[in-house]
Scaffold this motif. Structure first.
Motif, short mmCIF file in Angstrom:
data_model
loop_
_atom_site.label_atom_id
_atom_site.label_comp_id
_atom_site.label_asym_id
_atom_site.label_seq_id
_atom_site.Cartn_x
_atom_site.Cartn_y
_atom_site.Cartn_z
N LEU A 1 7.02 1.74 -6.09
CA LEU A 1 6.89 1.27 -6.98
C LEU A 1 7.20 0.10 -7.57
N PRO A 2 8.88 0.63 -8.54
CA PRO A 2 9.57 -0.09 -9.17
C PRO A 2 9.41 -1.79 -8.43
N GLY A 3 10.38 -1.48 -6.88
CA GLY A 3 10.21 -2.48 -6.28
C GLY A 3 8.66 -3.23 -6.79
N VAL A 4 7.87 -3.07 -6.45
CA VAL A 4 6.37 -4.01 -6.81
C VAL A 4 6.61 -4.70 -8.21
N ALA A 5 6.70 -3.90 -8.99
CA ALA A 5 6.96 -3.81 -10.88
C ALA A 5 7.78 -5.56 -11.15
N ARG B 1 10.68 -3.50 2.95
CA ARG B 1 9.95 -4.42 3.08
C ARG B 1 8.40 -4.36 2.02
N SER B 2 8.48 -3.66 0.98
CA SER B 2 7.82 -3.56 0.00
C SER B 2 8.54 -4.10 -1.00
N TYR B 3 9.61 -4.43 -0.95
CA TYR B 3 10.27 -5.60 -1.88
C TYR B 3 10.53 -7.03 -1.28
N TYR C 1 1.22 -0.53 0.32
CA TYR C 1 -0.03 0.37 -0.52
C TYR C 1 1.04 0.72 -0.46
N LEU C 2 0.74 1.59 -1.20
CA LEU C 2 1.84 2.95 -1.06
C LEU C 2 1.30 4.43 -0.55
N ASP C 3 0.58 4.34 0.30
CA ASP C 3 -0.57 5.79 1.42
C ASP C 3 0.47 5.23 2.52
N MET C 4 1.22 3.96 2.64
CA MET C 4 0.79 3.66 3.96
C MET C 4 2.74 3.94 3.99
N LYS C 5 3.19 5.40 5.68
CA LYS C 5 3.86 6.38 5.33
C LYS C 5 4.93 5.08 5.94
N TYR C 6 6.67 5.81 5.04
CA TYR C 6 7.24 4.50 5.40
C TYR C 6 8.40 4.47 6.38
N ASN C 7 8.30 6.21 7.52
CA ASN C 7 8.00 5.43 8.68
C ASN C 7 7.71 7.37 9.29
N GLU D 1 -0.54 -5.88 -7.51
CA GLU D 1 -0.36 -3.94 -7.26
C GLU D 1 -0.66 -3.63 -6.69
N ALA D 2 -0.17 -2.52 -6.71
CA ALA D 2 0.38 -1.35 -5.23
C ALA D 2 -0.60 -0.54 -5.66
#
Length: 555
Positions: free
Chosen positions: A507-511, A463-465, A440-446, A485-486
């Motif tokens: 996003l590139p990592g999800v791709a 974590r996203s990758y 979920y790309l709307d989650m904060k990084y930190n 899907e992200a």
């Protein structure tokens, strides 16, 4: 600036074998030494200078995101020159369009004319569609670089388009700039042969909580295309706004779309607007998946038409961020007239195969009503020639044959809910994986991230990758996974800069999870390749997050 640019100045075409036409000299910025930094594994953290470039004249053949399936380096590099031509198959209109797209990317930064021709002379950049290369499938390609020529081969046009994205990454990052750069334009010698792991590689943009214009959506499409994303999921309706014009229910857009989170002016897409988005997505080989969320997340519709409420009384428009309080009136026949009209019009406008019906967080709908609603609505989608996609709560009803369930649970989601989804997957329901605490790309990084939410936890780049879609959901067969899907929800997102900061560099990592073979999946190797994307994203004007987990090049 979008990733694809029109040629803004006329460049004279030199005749092969003659001296090139002299171009006005420009002075590039100082370049950083990206390759030396990442090869040494030095974790230098900080802003990437806009002009940062690797010091060596030739970029490594394999430093691509997503990682290619096969890389065989070797031989002398290919060099673009003022005499280079882009040669395309003369029988393919789509190959010519892709060749023109490539020329428009390369011309501003190289200053070369790069005519697109259908001659069969040797040399230059050749774009081939090969009926015999069936092993490349719908989206695969082969890129062959030698001293004398650069050949991109695909079985289908989408593969040729993806080959162009790889070629962009093999050239210096300043190729993305819209002014002439004084760098050598070399592509390392060798062969890349590449096909995707999953057919569904998506990104979702929530245009309901905050509205985004056609141009903003098109900009995001161009960014998605660079990383071989092939689905754009548009979340077109929610409690805070209805964003697509429906002729048979006009107040949905004109009234239900008039506001957004925080009470600001909303907006909606006319049919012409939506078709413009669809056309741009198609030109980048992305399929648009429209979503009308129901039976919950429907306050904008309920406010627009009183008869959709069980009480017959329309609630006020809503500009907050709570969820789960709204529901269409499941027992009323008019509800299904409404759904039929919306699905019919949206299906007629949308050439893609999928239509997303939402189905999440329907807390104001009883389980019995939820099941009854989905039993009636899924056949409507099929009636108009589309395949159902729904959030994974759809598996609590009976998913239609061929339906896809989009799983957005967390590591902490209950075992019972995970088992329900896995059972549906074993029974034939395909899965799109969008775990909220991963992608979920709307989650904060930190905790210090100025945008985003944290209900699913903090989601840094690693974590996203660092997870495997094939084994993520216990009990679900890997064969049931259609892809990943992200999603990017927009409660706190209201500008293109916001979109880019939250999407990149996750996003590139999800791709890559969606495209690359599982054998290439390695965080330590990936973070080096991701670092090499920093100057490219900067050259494209992407306002990305400089994660301390990634060894970005320094000045």
């Amino acid at each position: 600036m979008t990733a694809v640019r029109l040629l803004s100045t006329t460049v004279a075409t030199p005749v092969e074998g003659t001296q090139p036409v002299r171009q006005p000299r420009t002075f590039p910025r100082l370049f950083g030494s990206l390759l030396l930094v990442v090869a040494a594994g030095i974790s230098t953290v900080g802003a990437v200078p806009a002009g940062a470039e690797p010091a060596p004249a030739v970029r490594p053949l394999g430093r691509i995101v997503p990682a290619p399936a096969s890389v065989q380096p070797g031989g002398a590099p290919y060099t673009l020159t003022p005499w280079t031509r882009i040669r395309v198959d003369d029988h393919s209109r789509e190959a010519r369009q892709i060749g023109t797209y490539l020329a428009r990317i390369l011309r501003p930064s190289t200053g070369y004319a790069l005519p697109v021709t259908d001659d069969h002379l040797p040399g230059g950049i050749r774009l081939r569609l090969s009926p015999r290369d069936q092993g490349l499938g719908e989206e695969g390609y082969r890129l062959e670089s030698t001293r004398g020529s650069l050949t991109l081969t695909a079985h289908k046009p989408a593969g040729l388009f993806h080959a162009v994205q790889t070629l962009r990454q093999l050239l210096p990052a300043s190729v993305e700039k819209d002014s002439r750069q004084q760098v050598p334009w070399k592509v390392a010698g060798g062969t890349i042969t590449d096909t995707p792991r999953y057919a569904y590689r998506g990104a979702m943009l929530d245009v309901s909580r905050h509205f985004f214009t056609v141009d903003q959506v098109k900009r995001y499409i161009d960014q998605l295309a660079l990383y071989k994303i092939n689905k754009l999921h548009l979340h077109l309706s929610d409690d805070q706004g209805w964003r697509i014009a429906i002729d048979s229910w006009p107040r949905l857009a004109t009234y239900g779309g008039s506001t957004q989170v925080g009470g600001g002016r909303g907006g909606h897409y006319t049919r012409k607007d939506y078709q413009e988005i669809l056309g741009h997505a198609a030109s980048r080989y992305l399929e648009v998946v429209p979503e009308i969320d129901m039976p919950g997340h429907t306050n904008a519709a309920l406010a627009s038409y009183a008869e959709l409420n069980c009480s017959g009384i329309a609630p006020p428009l809503y500009t907050g961020t709570d969820v789960g309080f709204s529901s269409l009136c499941v027992p009323k026949p008019v509800t299904y007239d409404f759904v039929d009209d919306v699905v019919r019009e949206l299906a007629a406008l949308t050439p893609g195969r999928y239509l997303h019906i939402g189905g999440d967080e329907a807390h104001s709908t009883s389980h019995a009503d939820y099941v009854a609603f989905m039993d009636k609505v899924q056949p409507i989608v099929a009636k108009y020639g589309k395949t159902v996609v729904g959030w994974h709560q759809l598996t609590g009803a009976t998913p239609a044959k061929g339906a896809l369930a989009q799983y957005w649970g967390l590591d902490g989601t209950s075992d019972a809910e995970k088992a329900q989804v896995a059972r549906a997957a074993r029974n034939g329901t395909g899965l799109i994986l969008s775990p909220a605490d991963r992608v979920y790309l709307d989650m904060k990084y930190n905790k210090d991230t100025p945008l985003g939410l944290d209900w699913a936890g903090f989601v840094e780049v690693r974590r996203s990758y660092d997870w495997d879609p094939a084994t993520y959901l216990p009990g679900a067969p890997g064969s049931a996974v259609a892809g990943v899907e992200a999603p990017l929800w927009s409660e706190t997102i209201s500008t293109s800069d916001h979109i880019e900061f939250m999407a990149f560099p996750r996003l590139p990592g999800v791709a890559e999870l969606g495209w690359s073979p599982a054998s290439t999946h390695d965080w330590e190797a990936y973070k080096v390749r991701l670092a090499a994307q920093g100057p490219r994203m900067a050259a494209l004007g992407i306002d990305f997050y400089r994660s301390p987990q990634v060894p970005w090049p320094s000045a």
